[in-house]
Design a protein around this motif. Sequence first.
Motif, PDB file in Angstrom:
ATOM      1  N   LEU A   4       0.852  -1.166   0.000  1.00 22.46           N
ATOM      2  CA  LEU A   4       0.000   0.000   0.000  1.00 22.46           C
ATOM      3  C   LEU A   4       0.896   1.226   0.000  1.00 22.46           C
ATOM      4  CD1 LEU A   4      -1.760  -2.332   1.393  1.00 22.46           C
ATOM      5  CD2 LEU A   4      -3.112  -0.452   2.332  1.00 22.46           C
ATOM      6  N   MET A   5       0.646   2.144  -0.920  1.00 24.07           N
ATOM      7  CA  MET A   5       1.465   3.331  -1.048  1.00 24.07           C
ATOM      8  C   MET A   5       0.605   4.576  -0.902  1.00 24.07           C
ATOM      9  SD  MET A   5       4.443   4.653  -1.464  1.00 24.07           S
ATOM     10  CE  MET A   5       5.454   3.290  -2.068  1.00 24.07           C
ATOM     11  N   GLU A   6       0.859   5.319   0.159  1.00 21.56           N
ATOM     12  CA  GLU A   6       0.146   6.572   0.393  1.00 21.56           C
ATOM     13  C   GLU A   6       0.892   7.729  -0.256  1.00 21.56           C
ATOM     14  OE1 GLU A   6      -0.098   4.327   4.459  1.00 21.56           O
ATOM     15  OE2 GLU A   6       1.408   4.691   2.911  1.00 21.56           O
ATOM     16  N   SER A   7       0.147   8.734  -0.656  1.00 23.47           N
ATOM     17  CA  SER A   7       0.726   9.954  -1.191  1.00 23.47           C
ATOM     18  C   SER A   7      -0.268  11.090  -1.006  1.00 23.47           C
ATOM     19  CB  SER A   7       1.090   9.800  -2.669  1.00 23.47           C
ATOM     20  OG  SER A   7      -0.064   9.563  -3.455  1.00 23.47           O
ATOM     21  N   GLY A   8       0.195  12.296  -1.220  1.00 22.78           N
ATOM     22  CA  GLY A   8      -0.674  13.462  -1.150  1.00 22.78           C
ATOM     23  C   GLY A   8      -0.542  14.282   0.108  1.00 22.78           C
ATOM     24  N   GLY A   9       0.242  13.821   1.056  1.00 24.38           N
ATOM     25  CA  GLY A   9       0.441  14.595   2.267  1.00 24.38           C
ATOM     26  C   GLY A   9       1.298  15.816   2.011  1.00 24.38           C
ATOM     27  N   PHE A  37      -6.041   5.860   8.774  1.00 24.17           N
ATOM     28  CA  PHE A  37      -5.752   6.048  10.184  1.00 24.17           C
ATOM     29  C   PHE A  37      -4.733   7.161  10.329  1.00 24.17           C
ATOM     30  CE2 PHE A  37      -7.028   1.769   9.323  1.00 24.17           C
ATOM     31  CZ  PHE A  37      -7.867   1.423  10.364  1.00 24.17           C
ATOM     32  N   ARG A  38      -4.644   7.713  11.507  1.00 26.41           N
ATOM     33  CA  ARG A  38      -3.656   8.751  11.741  1.00 26.41           C
ATOM     34  C   ARG A  38      -3.100   8.632  13.149  1.00 26.41           C
ATOM     35  NH1 ARG A  38      -7.517  14.193  11.843  1.00 26.41           N
ATOM     36  NH2 ARG A  38      -8.490  13.823  13.890  1.00 26.41           N
ATOM     37  N   GLN A  39      -1.879   9.102  13.293  1.00 29.38           N
ATOM     38  CA  GLN A  39      -1.235   9.092  14.587  1.00 29.38           C
ATOM     39  C   GLN A  39      -0.304  10.285  14.703  1.00 29.38           C
ATOM     40  OE1 GLN A  39       1.058   5.568  15.555  1.00 29.38           O
ATOM     41  NE2 GLN A  39       0.718   5.905  17.743  1.00 29.38           N
ATOM     42  N   ALA A  40      -0.511  11.064  15.744  1.00 32.84           N
ATOM     43  CA  ALA A  40       0.339  12.192  16.043  1.00 32.84           C
ATOM     44  C   ALA A  40       1.303  11.809  17.154  1.00 32.84           C
ATOM     45  CB  ALA A  40      -0.503  13.399  16.458  1.00 32.84           C
ATOM     46  N   PRO A  41       2.450  12.465  17.227  1.00 32.69           N
ATOM     47  CA  PRO A  41       3.413  12.148  18.285  1.00 32.69           C
ATOM     48  C   PRO A  41       2.781  12.236  19.667  1.00 32.69           C
ATOM     49  CG  PRO A  41       4.417  13.552  16.643  1.00 32.69           C
ATOM     50  CD  PRO A  41       2.949  13.497  16.317  1.00 32.69           C
ATOM     51  N   GLY A  42       2.998  11.214  20.472  1.00 33.11           N
ATOM     52  CA  GLY A  42       2.472  11.198  21.822  1.00 33.11           C
ATOM     53  C   GLY A  42       1.017  10.824  21.939  1.00 33.11           C
ATOM     54  N   LYS A  43       0.371  10.514  20.819  1.00 35.04           N
ATOM     55  CA  LYS A  43      -1.035  10.152  20.845  1.00 35.04           C
ATOM     56  C   LYS A  43      -1.241   8.772  20.239  1.00 35.04           C
ATOM     57  CE  LYS A  43      -2.805  14.890  20.590  1.00 35.04           C
ATOM     58  NZ  LYS A  43      -3.723  15.805  19.858  1.00 35.04           N
ATOM     59  N   MET A  93       0.651  11.656  11.092  1.00 34.07           N
ATOM     60  CA  MET A  93       1.013  10.746  10.030  1.00 34.07           C
ATOM     61  C   MET A  93      -0.236   9.954   9.670  1.00 34.07           C
ATOM     62  SD  MET A  93       3.607   9.755   8.110  1.00 34.07           S
ATOM     63  CE  MET A  93       5.147   9.993   9.000  1.00 34.07           C
ATOM     64  N   TYR A  94      -0.576   9.952   8.405  1.00 32.59           N
ATOM     65  CA  TYR A  94      -1.761   9.262   7.940  1.00 32.59           C
ATOM     66  C   TYR A  94      -1.379   7.972   7.239  1.00 32.59           C
ATOM     67  CZ  TYR A  94      -4.796  13.188   9.064  1.00 32.59           C
ATOM     68  OH  TYR A  94      -5.515  14.151   9.728  1.00 32.59           O
ATOM     69  N   TYR A  95      -2.021   6.894   7.642  1.00 32.44           N
ATOM     70  CA  TYR A  95      -1.754   5.577   7.100  1.00 32.44           C
ATOM     71  C   TYR A  95      -3.010   5.016   6.441  1.00 32.44           C
ATOM     72  CZ  TYR A  95       2.113   5.742  10.478  1.00 32.44           C
ATOM     73  OH  TYR A  95       3.217   6.102  11.211  1.00 32.44           O
ATOM     74  N   CYS A  96      -2.821   4.281   5.377  1.00 32.85           N
ATOM     75  CA  CYS A  96      -3.927   3.514   4.836  1.00 32.85           C
ATOM     76  C   CYS A  96      -3.692   2.041   5.121  1.00 32.85           C
ATOM     77  CB  CYS A  96      -4.120   3.759   3.331  1.00 32.85           C
ATOM     78  SG  CYS A  96      -2.790   3.171   2.262  1.00 32.85           S
TER      79      CYS A  96
END
Length: 125
Positions: A4-9, A37-43, A93-96
């Motif tokens: 899976l390859m994400e792009s567009g950020g 999905f998304r994940q921010a530092p410390g969260k 950071m957004y992940y698919c």
Amino acid sequence: QVYLMESGGGSVEAGGSLRLSCVLSGYTIRGNCVGWFRQAPGKKREGVAAIYTVDGNTNYGGSVKDRFTISRDNVKNTVYLQMNSLKPEDTAMYYCAADPFLQPSDLTTMHFTYWGQGTQVTVSS
């Protein structure tokens, strides 16, 4: 092999828009549930949106329901996340991810089989 390859950020000011793309390789998009999905530092990682590629049924996390739209193009084997009215708290950071058995309602389980490497979204105030 499934990739899976994400792009567009990228970086955008508050109120702006971005469209993320997730291209699936080595595995057909048809018959899959694909989530963002998304994940921010410390969260903790949180579910943003999910779509069942067979019929287009979707599910959204509560914080993005009226601002983000998930869609798919089965011919291009790609799932998109259109993000409008971006806020600084959307920075992450957004992940698919994809799974052949899950449904969009399973977004919060995060038990998806295949994951991308992520694309960074930064929203400045």
